[in-house]
Design a protein around this motif. Sequence first.
Motif, PDB file in Angstrom:
ATOM      1  N   PRO A   3       0.799  -1.233   0.000  1.00  0.00           N
ATOM      2  CA  PRO A   3       0.000   0.000   0.000  1.00  0.00           C
ATOM      3  C   PRO A   3       0.831   1.282   0.000  1.00  0.00           C
ATOM      4  N   HIS A   4       1.955   1.273   0.722  1.00  0.00           N
ATOM      5  CA  HIS A   4       2.802   2.467   0.739  1.00  0.00           C
ATOM      6  C   HIS A   4       3.411   2.720  -0.637  1.00  0.00           C
ATOM      7  N   ASP A   5       3.706   1.651  -1.361  1.00  0.00           N
ATOM      8  CA  ASP A   5       4.230   1.800  -2.715  1.00  0.00           C
ATOM      9  C   ASP A   5       3.166   2.386  -3.639  1.00  0.00           C
ATOM     10  N   LEU A   6       1.926   1.958  -3.466  1.00  0.00           N
ATOM     11  CA  LEU A   6       0.832   2.508  -4.262  1.00  0.00           C
ATOM     12  C   LEU A   6       0.636   3.993  -3.961  1.00  0.00           C
ATOM     13  N   PHE A   7       0.741   4.337  -2.685  1.00  0.00           N
ATOM     14  CA  PHE A   7       0.644   5.733  -2.279  1.00  0.00           C
ATOM     15  C   PHE A   7       1.730   6.553  -2.961  1.00  0.00           C
ATOM     16  N   GLU A   8       2.958   6.063  -2.910  1.00  0.00           N
ATOM     17  CA  GLU A   8       4.082   6.774  -3.521  1.00  0.00           C
ATOM     18  C   GLU A   8       3.882   6.911  -5.024  1.00  0.00           C
ATOM     19  N   ARG A   9       3.400   5.867  -5.662  1.00  0.00           N
ATOM     20  CA  ARG A   9       3.153   5.911  -7.104  1.00  0.00           C
ATOM     21  C   ARG A   9       2.092   6.959  -7.433  1.00  0.00           C
ATOM     22  N   GLU A  10       1.044   7.032  -6.620  1.00  0.00           N
ATOM     23  CA  GLU A  10       0.000   8.024  -6.869  1.00  0.00           C
ATOM     24  C   GLU A  10       0.551   9.438  -6.723  1.00  0.00           C
ATOM     25  N   VAL A  11       1.390   9.659  -5.709  1.00  0.00           N
ATOM     26  CA  VAL A  11       1.991  10.983  -5.534  1.00  0.00           C
ATOM     27  C   VAL A  11       2.797  11.349  -6.777  1.00  0.00           C
TER      28      VAL A  11
END
Length: 55
Positions: A3-11
């Motif tokens: 999930p943190h990787d998805l968050f970073e990708r969205e940013v």
Amino acid sequence: MAPHDLFEREVEQLINQGCNLEQAIQIAMQNYAHLAIQADELFKIKQRIARKMRQ
């Protein structure tokens, strides 16, 4: 993908769409409010993205 990787990708995607780093973080935090990202993890994500932006 974590999930943190998805968050970073969205940013990163939001930055590519024209948001600055702070705006992108705020929008992504709204979209990923369920993650309860801790301040130290958020700082690390911001640092990684800022380094990528400088390159």
